[in-house]
Write a protein that holds these residues in place. Sequence first.
Motif, mmCIF file in Angstrom:
data_model
loop_
_atom_site.group_PDB
_atom_site.id
_atom_site.type_symbol
_atom_site.label_atom_id
_atom_site.label_comp_id
_atom_site.label_asym_id
_atom_site.label_seq_id
_atom_site.Cartn_x
_atom_site.Cartn_y
_atom_site.Cartn_z
ATOM 1 N N PRO A 174 54.006 47.630 26.744
ATOM 2 C CA PRO A 174 54.932 48.411 27.584
ATOM 3 C C PRO A 174 55.451 47.620 28.773
ATOM 4 N N ASP A 175 56.666 47.948 29.170
ATOM 5 C CA ASP A 175 57.273 47.337 30.343
ATOM 6 C C ASP A 175 56.436 47.638 31.589
ATOM 7 N N ILE A 176 56.536 46.768 32.586
ATOM 8 C CA ILE A 176 55.801 46.970 33.832
ATOM 9 C C ILE A 176 56.611 47.898 34.743
ATOM 10 N N ASP A 177 56.492 49.188 34.503
ATOM 11 C CA ASP A 177 57.124 50.158 35.398
ATOM 12 C C ASP A 177 56.127 50.532 36.498
ATOM 13 N N VAL A 178 56.496 51.457 37.348
ATOM 14 C CA VAL A 178 55.635 51.793 38.482
ATOM 15 C C VAL A 178 54.281 52.330 38.031
#
Length: 344
Positions: free
Chosen positions: A27-31
């Motif tokens: 997964p993308d590094i979101d908050v």
Amino acid sequence: MNLINSYNDWGKLEEIILGSSKNLTLPDIDVSVRHFFDLPESFAQESQAESVIEKVKTEMEEDFSDLTKLLERYGVKVRRPEAIELAEKCTTPFWQSQQSHALMPRDCMLILGDTLIEAPMPSRSRFFESQSFRNITMQYQLKGEKLISAPKPTLTDDNYLWDGKVPYLAENEPLFDAANLLRCGKDIFYNVSNSGNRAGMEWLENVFGDKFNFHVMSVCSDHVGTTIQLLKPGLVLINGGRISVKNLPKELRDWDVITFKDPADIGYEFDWPRASEWISMNVLSIDEKTVIVEESQKVLADQLSKKGIEVELCRFRHGRTVGGGFHCCSLDVRRQGSLESYFE
């Protein structure tokens, strides 16, 4: 006989769900991901070669196959998910995220006695993770078993807070990963951390407080399975690099304590590890006398053996790579035993 029956982590295991690496994603590094892993604002995730991802997926399935054979040798029924297609982004009115895989049923689902609960997970990429297990859980529901879901959270940015450098969750809505809890019969220990807030425990108390006693603790920054493992009544395994007996909930301080301090580092494949070397503590009990340990952890195996526990060593090469060991990557659906109190 209930198909769902699990009050602790040590009753004789009869049925279990194992995860799947079939649709492994990064997964993308979101908050929410940055918050969970306590990553600095400047952190950037590298793109991984497809060959490396495929190697991890293949080797994980080989290790799951070994684990399945071991469990079946003890008469355990093993179920596997049909991992959902993850090409589409997970989208809500508030945010969008890459979806996560079906590796860790222990995180997204909680069993309290005869009820299976879908957890309100704080990580956006894991919003629909329990869907991958619906091919199994709906079979239980259609046979009259109890399935419920916690309120689906909004996971807006204001849920993710930092006290100085320490991440914690706001109390806007119930949030918790199921791996934040220790089950001990009538007593449930809930770890308040960056993967579970007090509102999450309050929701559980509102729904199950007539049957279980909930105790709040804060012993580690996220999931509790690499800090404390309850092996059987009167015996607890703890992470000697993080806590001591005095840090345990008061109910557990009189138990016999195995303090583990020497994890063997199994390494990792991707650009950064999703778990520390303490993933070695993520053991799975078959019964009170038999525990599955990752094959590299000879020191831990020796410590358990000295307490009269039979150790089954099993390969699990990518615990640090994906962030989960035997306990994380499984969900014990049915164990022998009933609701008991171990502290009276």
